[in-house]
Design a protein around this motif. Structure first.
Motif, PDB file in Angstrom:
ATOM      1  N   GLU A  41       0.836  -1.187   0.000  1.00  0.00           N
ATOM      2  CA  GLU A  41       0.000   0.000   0.000  1.00  0.00           C
ATOM      3  C   GLU A  41       0.875   1.242   0.000  1.00  0.00           C
ATOM      4  O   GLU A  41       1.746   1.408   0.868  1.00  0.00           O
ATOM      5  CB  GLU A  41      -0.917  -0.015   1.230  1.00  0.00           C
ATOM      6  N   CYS A  42       0.651   2.135  -0.990  1.00  0.00           N
ATOM      7  CA  CYS A  42       1.523   3.304  -1.152  1.00  0.00           C
ATOM      8  C   CYS A  42       0.686   4.574  -1.290  1.00  0.00           C
ATOM      9  O   CYS A  42      -0.491   4.540  -1.653  1.00  0.00           O
ATOM     10  CB  CYS A  42       2.399   3.156  -2.394  1.00  0.00           C
ATOM     11  N   THR A  43       1.334   5.693  -1.000  1.00  0.00           N
ATOM     12  CA  THR A  43       0.721   7.003  -1.166  1.00  0.00           C
ATOM     13  C   THR A  43       1.199   7.613  -2.479  1.00  0.00           C
ATOM     14  O   THR A  43       2.407   7.684  -2.736  1.00  0.00           O
ATOM     15  CB  THR A  43       1.091   7.932  -0.005  1.00  0.00           C
ATOM     16  N   LEU A  44       0.259   8.071  -3.296  1.00  0.00           N
ATOM     17  CA  LEU A  44       0.594   8.663  -4.589  1.00  0.00           C
ATOM     18  C   LEU A  44       0.590  10.185  -4.481  1.00  0.00           C
ATOM     19  O   LEU A  44      -0.185  10.763  -3.728  1.00  0.00           O
ATOM     20  CB  LEU A  44      -0.407   8.229  -5.657  1.00  0.00           C
ATOM     21  N   SER A  45       1.452  10.795  -5.288  1.00  0.00           N
ATOM     22  CA  SER A  45       1.510  12.257  -5.290  1.00  0.00           C
ATOM     23  C   SER A  45       2.133  12.735  -6.598  1.00  0.00           C
ATOM     24  O   SER A  45       2.796  11.965  -7.307  1.00  0.00           O
ATOM     25  CB  SER A  45       2.332  12.773  -4.108  1.00  0.00           C
ATOM     26  N   PHE A  46       1.888  14.003  -6.914  1.00  0.00           N
ATOM     27  CA  PHE A  46       2.510  14.602  -8.100  1.00  0.00           C
ATOM     28  C   PHE A  46       2.752  16.078  -7.826  1.00  0.00           C
ATOM     29  O   PHE A  46       2.117  16.693  -6.957  1.00  0.00           O
ATOM     30  CB  PHE A  46       1.618  14.438  -9.334  1.00  0.00           C
ATOM     31  N   SER A  47       3.678  16.623  -8.554  1.00  0.00           N
ATOM     32  CA  SER A  47       3.941  18.072  -8.514  1.00  0.00           C
ATOM     33  C   SER A  47       3.476  18.672  -9.832  1.00  0.00           C
ATOM     34  O   SER A  47       3.397  17.968 -10.854  1.00  0.00           O
ATOM     35  CB  SER A  47       5.429  18.332  -8.313  1.00  0.00           C
ATOM     36  N   TYR A  48       3.180  19.965  -9.823  1.00  0.00           N
ATOM     37  CA  TYR A  48       2.701  20.590 -11.054  1.00  0.00           C
ATOM     38  C   TYR A  48       3.118  22.048 -11.106  1.00  0.00           C
ATOM     39  O   TYR A  48       3.448  22.680 -10.092  1.00  0.00           O
ATOM     40  CB  TYR A  48       1.179  20.471 -11.163  1.00  0.00           C
ATOM     41  N   GLY A  49       3.100  22.563 -12.321  1.00  0.00           N
ATOM     42  CA  GLY A  49       3.372  23.976 -12.557  1.00  0.00           C
ATOM     43  C   GLY A  49       2.424  24.505 -13.601  1.00  0.00           C
ATOM     44  O   GLY A  49       2.085  23.799 -14.563  1.00  0.00           O
ATOM     45  N   LEU A  50       1.949  25.742 -13.425  1.00  0.00           N
ATOM     46  CA  LEU A  50       0.941  26.314 -14.307  1.00  0.00           C
ATOM     47  C   LEU A  50       1.461  27.561 -15.009  1.00  0.00           C
ATOM     48  O   LEU A  50       2.249  28.322 -14.441  1.00  0.00           O
ATOM     49  CB  LEU A  50      -0.321  26.664 -13.527  1.00  0.00           C
ATOM     50  N   ALA A  51       0.997  27.764 -16.237  1.00  0.00           N
ATOM     51  CA  ALA A  51       1.289  28.988 -16.983  1.00  0.00           C
ATOM     52  C   ALA A  51       0.025  29.410 -17.711  1.00  0.00           C
ATOM     53  O   ALA A  51      -0.745  28.551 -18.174  1.00  0.00           O
ATOM     54  CB  ALA A  51       2.417  28.755 -17.983  1.00  0.00           C
ATOM     55  N   THR A  52      -0.222  30.703 -17.814  1.00  0.00           N
ATOM     56  CA  THR A  52      -1.458  31.216 -18.400  1.00  0.00           C
ATOM     57  C   THR A  52      -1.181  31.923 -19.723  1.00  0.00           C
ATOM     58  O   THR A  52      -0.245  32.724 -19.832  1.00  0.00           O
ATOM     59  CB  THR A  52      -2.133  32.219 -17.450  1.00  0.00           C
ATOM     60  N   PHE A  53      -1.992  31.607 -20.714  1.00  0.00           N
ATOM     61  CA  PHE A  53      -1.956  32.331 -21.987  1.00  0.00           C
ATOM     62  C   PHE A  53      -3.004  33.437 -21.930  1.00  0.00           C
ATOM     63  O   PHE A  53      -4.151  33.190 -21.540  1.00  0.00           O
ATOM     64  CB  PHE A  53      -2.280  31.385 -23.145  1.00  0.00           C
ATOM     65  N   PRO A  54      -2.665  34.679 -22.313  1.00  0.00           N
ATOM     66  CA  PRO A  54      -1.387  35.118 -22.885  1.00  0.00           C
ATOM     67  C   PRO A  54      -0.454  35.788 -21.879  1.00  0.00           C
ATOM     68  O   PRO A  54       0.617  36.256 -22.258  1.00  0.00           O
ATOM     69  CB  PRO A  54      -1.851  36.127 -23.927  1.00  0.00           C
ATOM     70  N   GLN A  55      -0.847  35.826 -20.587  1.00  0.00           N
ATOM     71  CA  GLN A  55      -0.074  36.580 -19.610  1.00  0.00           C
ATOM     72  C   GLN A  55       1.368  36.073 -19.474  1.00  0.00           C
ATOM     73  O   GLN A  55       2.313  36.861 -19.404  1.00  0.00           O
ATOM     74  CB  GLN A  55      -0.774  36.553 -18.246  1.00  0.00           C
TER      75      GLN A  55
END
Length: 398
Positions: A359-373
């Motif tokens: 049994e394991c814990t899942l996780s992820f990292s993320y990064g966001l960018a906005t068009f057109p800013q």
């Protein structure tokens, strides 16, 4: 023979009038000259008889040639149209209906017909039909071993077969009396490669409706169908490989980039905004090293499913490669998407998942960018999103 039917009947009429004239001359001559004219009259009448036999044979030949010409024209049209439908039309049921409609045009003495598809469960169901009731079609679910072709060939299904009245007298069938009254059936198997895909049937309640030439025509057409279906399957398989990542079910990197170019162009023209997101699965390498690559694949699939389940139909999501995913969320605000993805991440981290026998814990990292800013090109947006992804990843490891 290029005669027109109206002209032909006029010529027959002239010949009939000439024969009546000759017959009248014979009768008058017999009456006037008596027995002396009898041999000549017999010769004349026998000549008329032979002439009529010849005319009947010529007419039958003409009708056969006319029917053959009609069939050849329809077959040429059918080959072009069916191959076009197979290769260009996504509606597979329309393809089967087109096949059956053309065959009914060629074999206009058929009472019923069908294209049956063999399912993974070993049962045949209707893909297209002519002459059957809707209730019969909807309730039809026939085991392959119980179909006419299988029974007639003893299971050695190889090519097109003419099933006759004599065949029906010896084969076993699951149909009840009155459900079918066939005496002549052309049954053709459809193969894709070595796999039996389905069966094509043309049915008639009249014995002798079909002959060896009819079987040869259907066999030739069956071969054309199989070539087209095989080409279609290979084409769609290659397209799917290009579009869909085999492990996660997300779009491939190449296909995502093609879709993203369209989305970017539309956003520029219509002055829309969107959020581009980059994802990185946390601790994939550690999972691969300790639990094996199968567990690592399960981790990737679980996170991909969680992200895809929370996206809208208009959003596009792909796998960049390895443990990295990418997504384009149309007409979204970065603050809303940040909260949305954080909620998904929290749910994964608080609900352990079984990877193999652990049994394991899942996780992820993320990064966001906005068009057109944050940028107006793919590279600029990815660069910003990657910086923010790296910042989150670094913060998580501290």
């Amino acid at each position: 023979m290029q005669w027109k039917l109206g002209s032909l009947w006029k010529e027959y009429g002239v010949l009939a009038m000439a024969q009546l004239g000759i017959f009248a001359v014979c009768v008058v001559s017999l009456a006037r000259f008596g027995r002396a004219w009898t041999p000549w009259a017999v010769v004349a009448l026998l000549s008329l008889l032979l002439l009529n036999v010849g005319l009947v044979l010529v007419h039958r030949r003409y009708v056969a040639l006319k029917e053959s010409s009609r069939r050849l024209k329809l077959l040429a049209e059918m080959n072009v149209q069916v191959n076009r439908e197979i290769l260009l039309n996504e509606d597979i049921e329309l393809i089967y209906r087109t096949i059956l409609n053309y065959l009914f045009s060629v074999f206009n003495r058929a009472s019923t017909g069908s294209v049956l598809i063999l399912g993974n469960d070993g049962y045949l169901t209707f893909a297209a039909s002519r002459g059957f009731t809707e209730e019969f079609v909807n309730n039809f679910h026939l085991k392959l071993e119980d179909c006419f072709l299988y029974q007639a060939t003893g299971g050695r299904i190889e090519g097109t077969r003419l099933i006759t009245k004599e065949d029906f007298q010896r084969i076993e069938t699951v149909f009840k009396p009155g459900e079918w009254e066939y005496r002549s059936v052309i049954s053709a198997p459809l193969f894709i490669g070595e796999r039996l895909f389905g069966i094509l049937n043309l049915d008639s309640p009249v014995s002798g409706t079909y002959n060896a030439q009819d079987v040869a025509i259907v066999e030739q057409f069956r071969t054309q169908i199989e070539i087209g279906l095989l080409a279609r399957e290979r084409y769609t398989t290659n397209i799917r490989r290009y579009q869909v990542d085999a492990l996660t079910g997300l779009f491939t990197r190449r296909y995502f980039e093609d879709l993203f170019k369209v989305a970017l162009d539309r956003a520029k023209r219509q002055q829309e905004s969107f959020v581009l997101a980059l994802f990185d699965v946390d601790n994939l390498k550690g999972t691969n090293d300790t639990l094996g690559h199968l567990a690592g694949d399960q981790m990737l699939l679980a996170i991909a499913n969680a992200l895809r389940a929370s996206s809208r139909y208009s959003d596009i999501m792909g796998r960049l490669g390895g443990d990295e995913f990418i997504a384009c969320y149309h007409q979204s605000e970065v603050t809303v998407m940040d909260k949305h993805l954080a909620d998904i991440r929290t749910r994964l981290r608080t609900k352990p998942t079984w990877l193999g026998d652990k049994e394991c814990t899942l996780s992820f990292s993320y990064g966001l960018a906005t068009f057109p800013q944050d940028g107006t090109t793919q590279d600029a947006l990815i660069a910003i999103a990657d910086q923010r992804l790296y910042a989150m990843k670094s913060a998580n490891t501290k």
